[in-house]
Design an enzyme around this catalytic site. Structure first.
Site, mmCIF file in Angstrom:
data_model
loop_
_atom_site.group_PDB
_atom_site.id
_atom_site.type_symbol
_atom_site.label_atom_id
_atom_site.label_comp_id
_atom_site.label_asym_id
_atom_site.label_seq_id
_atom_site.Cartn_x
_atom_site.Cartn_y
_atom_site.Cartn_z
ATOM 1 N N SER A 178 0.839 -1.191 0.000
ATOM 2 C CA SER A 178 0.000 0.000 0.000
ATOM 3 C C SER A 178 0.882 1.253 0.000
ATOM 4 O O SER A 178 1.689 1.434 -0.913
ATOM 5 C CB SER A 178 -0.959 -0.046 1.194
ATOM 6 N N ASP A 275 -11.738 -0.109 0.337
ATOM 7 C CA ASP A 275 -11.156 -1.158 -0.486
ATOM 8 C C ASP A 275 -11.293 -0.820 -1.970
ATOM 9 O O ASP A 275 -10.343 -0.944 -2.746
ATOM 10 C CB ASP A 275 -11.859 -2.482 -0.180
ATOM 11 N N HIS A 309 -7.739 -4.709 -1.485
ATOM 12 C CA HIS A 309 -6.555 -4.025 -0.964
ATOM 13 C C HIS A 309 -6.063 -4.716 0.307
ATOM 14 O O HIS A 309 -6.397 -4.340 1.421
ATOM 15 C CB HIS A 309 -6.909 -2.558 -0.671
#
Length: 331
Positions: A178, A275, A309
């Site tokens: 991320s 997400d 994610h």
């Protein structure tokens, strides 16, 4: 490259966020470790003063530092390979960077990094970065938050001075999830001679697309979580030179002669806005980045897999094998 369809292990956003309970648990874990012997103890240097530590005969070592670069004392976990304490050998190093709203313990507490790296001859360094986007911010209302300085100018040489590493280009890889995936791409480009392999797991690779959505998100999240209203890139007007210097798609030439690994999800949870927004933007940005790499004739590996994610353990294991194939071997 084909689209891999592998078994996945979803991790909810709630599990990824390290809250007070996680911090308390990590503190209990660290306190249980035994004190180091004088012969094995790391020392201060490179602007870092150790204020807390747990060194032991096992693999996981913990340090916390006082540094002028950060107004509080950031922590670092250093995961050593099996047999490090007795082998006398030198090892390559992976700098593994966490995502936003997490900390240096996340890969240990929630992603089982000890077992994921079992039997692998590599040192894994996992530093704090708060929600600072691996940057020295344009402004901060909470004191110094110069994460880039802490990681590159201080921690990296400190690791080489205190552990048996290869202090060279072919001795280091950088990877992240991320926000940390962005940090890995950024560091590999800006500090070309430091890392021969770079990996971004669900990390954004394009800052300016969609009217600079990732830059706006970096500014908003860092202002709320790390900078007390300050910003990474400046607001309402950006520091354009900083954005360009950090933007992977504008630094394509800086990835030449590096191993590159990218991973993203193709089906984020439509009910979960976090997400959906995150992985949709990640996927589009990585595709833009991959197209630029291909146009420049730069080889790279990529995976697009179902899901949203989260950090995919199976893909990290694949990635780790590729890193070790590119890095200098332990010896």
């Amino acid at each position: 490259m084909h689209q891999d369809r592998i078994a996945r292990r979803p991790v909810s956003r709630r599990r990824l966020l390290t809250g007070a309970a996680g911090v308390a648990a990590a503190g209990a874990f660290a306190g249980a470790l035994t004190a180091p012997s004088a012969a094995s103890a790391a020392g201060d240097g490179y602007g870092l003063r150790i204020v807390d530590r747990n060194e032991n005969g096992g693999r996981l070592q913990y340090y916390r530092f006082a540094t002028d670069a950060i107004a509080w004392n950031p922590g670092v976990n250093v995961l050593l390979p099996d047999g490090y304490h007795t082998s006398g050998r030198r090892y390559p190093v992976l700098y593994l960077l966490h995502g936003g709203n997490a900390d240096f313990r996340t890969f240990h507490l929630q992603d089982d990094i000890i077992n994921l790296t079992a039997g692998r001859e590599i040192i894994v360094v996992m530093p704090d970065a708060a929600t600072g986007w691996y940057c020295n911010p344009v402004s901060s209302n909470t004191g110094p938050r110069n994460w880039e300085t802490f990681h590159i100018a201080q921690l990296l040489p400190w690791i080489d001075a205190n552990f048996r590493t290869f202090a060279e280009y072919d001795g280091r890889a950088v990877a992240g999830f991320s926000m940390g995936g962005f940090g890995a791409l950024k560091y590999a480009a800006k500090y070309y001679g430091h890392f021969c392999s770079v990996s971004s797991h669900s990390g954004p690779a394009s800052l300016r697309r969609d009217f600079g959505l990732v830059v706006h998100w970096a500014n908003v999240s860092s202002a709320a979580m790390d900078l007390g209203g300050g910003t990474v890139y400046g607001a309402p007007l950006w520091d354009e030179a900083r954005v360009s210097a950090d933007n992977p798609v504008q630094r394509i030439a800086s990835y030449r002669n590096k191993r590159i690994f990218l991973a993203a999800g193709t089906s984020p949870d439509p009910v979960n806005w976090f997400d959906t927004v995150n992985e949709t933007q990640v996927l589009a940005g990585q595709r833009e980045f991959r197209a630029a790499l291909a146009q420049a004739g730069l080889p790279h590996e990529w995976r697009e897999v179902p899901g949203g994610h989260y950090f995919r353990h199976e893909l990290f294991i694949q990635d780790l094998a590729g890193m070790l194939g590119r890095l200098r071997r332990a010896g």
